[in-house]
Design a protein around this motif. Structure first.
Motif, short mmCIF file in Angstrom:
data_model
loop_
_atom_site.label_atom_id
_atom_site.label_comp_id
_atom_site.label_asym_id
_atom_site.label_seq_id
_atom_site.Cartn_x
_atom_site.Cartn_y
_atom_site.Cartn_z
N ASN A 290 22.04 -26.42 -17.38
CA ASN A 290 22.76 -26.20 -16.11
C ASN A 290 24.27 -26.48 -16.43
O ASN A 290 25.09 -26.41 -15.51
CB ASN A 290 22.36 -27.03 -15.03
CG ASN A 290 21.18 -26.57 -14.63
OD1 ASN A 290 20.72 -25.54 -14.50
ND2 ASN A 290 20.38 -27.51 -14.00
N LEU A 291 24.67 -26.77 -17.58
CA LEU A 291 26.26 -27.27 -17.99
C LEU A 291 27.10 -26.06 -17.61
O LEU A 291 28.21 -26.39 -16.95
CB LEU A 291 26.42 -27.72 -19.45
CG LEU A 291 25.82 -28.98 -19.62
CD1 LEU A 291 25.77 -29.19 -21.34
CD2 LEU A 291 26.48 -30.14 -18.90
N SER A 292 26.80 -24.59 -17.82
CA SER A 292 27.61 -23.61 -17.89
C SER A 292 27.84 -23.36 -16.40
O SER A 292 28.91 -22.65 -15.98
CB SER A 292 26.71 -22.33 -18.52
OG SER A 292 25.49 -22.15 -17.67
N SER A 293 26.93 -23.98 -15.26
CA SER A 293 27.25 -23.73 -13.99
C SER A 293 28.35 -24.61 -13.36
O SER A 293 28.87 -24.79 -12.29
CB SER A 293 26.02 -23.80 -13.28
OG SER A 293 25.35 -24.85 -13.32
N LEU A 294 28.68 -25.86 -14.05
CA LEU A 294 29.85 -26.85 -13.85
C LEU A 294 30.94 -26.10 -13.53
O LEU A 294 31.42 -25.30 -14.22
CB LEU A 294 29.84 -27.89 -14.94
CG LEU A 294 28.50 -28.61 -14.81
CD1 LEU A 294 28.77 -29.77 -16.10
CD2 LEU A 294 28.47 -29.47 -13.60
N PRO A 295 31.94 -26.58 -12.46
CA PRO A 295 33.28 -26.15 -12.34
C PRO A 295 33.86 -26.28 -13.75
O PRO A 295 33.61 -27.40 -14.53
CB PRO A 295 33.81 -27.19 -11.18
CG PRO A 295 32.51 -27.75 -10.69
CD PRO A 295 31.49 -27.68 -11.64
N PRO A 296 34.87 -25.43 -13.78
CA PRO A 296 35.80 -25.56 -15.27
C PRO A 296 36.49 -26.79 -15.35
O PRO A 296 36.55 -27.44 -16.58
CB PRO A 296 36.85 -24.56 -15.18
CG PRO A 296 36.04 -23.34 -14.20
CD PRO A 296 35.43 -24.46 -13.15
#
Length: 446
Positions: free
Chosen positions: A151-157
């Motif tokens: 789920n890391l890719s879904s974190l805010p930039p």
């Protein structure tokens, strides 16, 4: 499974649906994470749409969301027969450690802390009891870590950038370092670190304790760090190292007359910055091409080696000496820390196990070949000591005697020092005593 396997499964389901009798007794159950297949171009999404649009296939979708904090609290209340006020803190902890209440992870985590007796029934209190100090030291489950990674890719930039910066420090970083780093204007995202950390702690990605911020699982840190492009990663290390290095003083240790290192106490934060800044520039060594900067970093390594040596951490001292030497290149021996770094490597190797003594001999020989005879006397002592500890007594004597004779030392007229050599006493003679003995011998013969 891949796109080809998904296509095969779709074809089987559609074929079974065409058969009147088969569709009455065929059931296929599948499970997926919607956040991983949100794109219409994803193979699963395209095959799923084929099944939904097929009139011969009946699809029932059941959405399973994560357990809320209230759900976990209700679960603990029911299992432990305790009121909400007694379990709410434990429920919050479990919820955070299971990637926001992932149902399967919650069950696994509760079973684990029960097996380890961290949560157990107390006959004296007549209810279930748990130790929060022990709970804090439990590592995040591998399954939960894998879920977080996915789920890391879904974190805010900004949050993802914070994780990338923190991953450059390893598994954990001191809070004082983070406070300093927030002021680094050349590092993209540094100003958002402090504001992003609370959210990442709530997500169960980071945790805090003993003035440290750490990743909940090494798998998370590894995934974040390896996800940074190699050149960008080295650039981040260089930027972090040079900035933190500007916040401390790299004073090379002075020496007593007896050769022992001394250094004024500059405080724990300054000492920490010395190690952290040096580690970062070492990780960016392939990016450093300016010779002036290389000279500076070799001196940083010498300072870090001195700090490690004073703490009796000879393995770390050796590492910093070797790293400092790697920055020197073809630097002239009469300048900079060349001698001190080679001397430090020799001494550190002698302080370690037997495997390092042969390498110590090599470093001592390098010093002897590149400095004046007077300055090489200490290296000569270290060379003789390494030979003795290697069991090469004849070579040690053959090395020592020419030195004594070159100094004009008359062996028969001063048998005391001669006998100490014969008895293997070189091991017990400090560099300063050895040098002083040479000087006294020179005075006698003159």
């Amino acid at each position: 499974c891949d796109g080809h396997m998904l296509g095969l499964i779709t074809e089987i389901i559609v074929s079974m649906g065409r058969l009147f009798h088969a569709n009455k007794c065929f059931l296929f159950v599948g499970m997926y994470r919607d956040n991983e297949v949100s794109s219409d171009s994803h193979p699963f999404t395209s095959q799923y749409n084929v099944l939904k649009n097929n009139t011969n296939v009946n699809i029932t979708s059941i959405r399973l969301s994560s357990l809320s904090r209230s759900d976990v609290t209700d679960m603990l209340m029911a299992e432990m027969r305790l009121p909400r006020r007694l379990v709410v803190k434990l429920a919050n902890f479990v919820h955070k450690r299971t990637s926001g209440g992932h149902a399967l992870s919650v069950v696994q985590f509760l079973n684990m802390i029960a097996r380890q007796a961290i949560v157990a029934y107390s006959p004296t209190k007549k209810r279930y009891h748990w130790d929060y100090d022990q709970l804090k030291h439990i590592q995040t489950l591998d399954g939960v870590a894998s879920l977080i990674v996915s789920n890391l890719s879904s974190l805010p930039p900004k949050a993802l950038r914070t994780l990338q910066i923190l991953s450059c420090f390893g598994a954990q970083v001191h809070e004082a370092i983070i406070d300093q780093l927030e002021l680094c204007s050349n590092l993209e995202g540094s100003a958002d670190i402090l504001s992003s950390i609370p959210k990442l702690k709530d997500e169960g990605i980071l945790e805090a304790g003993n003035s440290m911020i750490r990743f909940c699982h090494d798998l998370i840190r590894e995934q974040v760090y390896n996800g940074i492009v190699a050149d960008q990663r080295r650039q981040m290390h260089l930027c972090i190292g040079t900035f933190l290095g500007s916040k401390t003083t790299f004073d090379v240790s002075m020496q007593h007359d007896d050769g022992q290192n001394i250094k004024e106490d500059t405080g724990p934060l300054s000492q920490l910055l010395v190690f952290v800044a040096t580690d970062h520039v070492n990780n960016a060594s392939g990016l450093v091409i300016d010779q002036l900067q290389k000279d500076q970093f070799s001196e940083w390594n010498l300072c870090a080696a001195n700090e490690a040596f004073l703490a009796s951490d000879f393995q770390a001292a050796l590492h910093y000496c070797k790293s400092g030497i790697s920055f020197l290149g073809s630097k002239v021996w009469t300048e900079g820390p060349c001698y001190s770094l080679h001397r430090g490597a020799t001494v550190s190797l002698l302080a370690l196990d037997e495997a390092g003594r042969g390498e110590a001999k090599n470093y001592a020989n390098i010093i002897i070949q590149n400095v004046t005879f007077e300055k090489s006397l200490e290296a000569q002592y270290l060379l003789i000591r390494s030979l003795i500890e290697l069991g090469s007594f004849e070579e040690a004597m053959a090395t020592a005697l020419p030195i004594i004779r070159k100094l004009g030392f008359n062996i028969p007229s001063a048998p005391k020092l001669w006998l100490s050599f014969l008895a293997g006493g070189v091991q017990g003679i400090s560099p300063s005593v050895f040098t002083q003995s040479m000087k006294e011998a020179d005075e006698v013969t003159s």
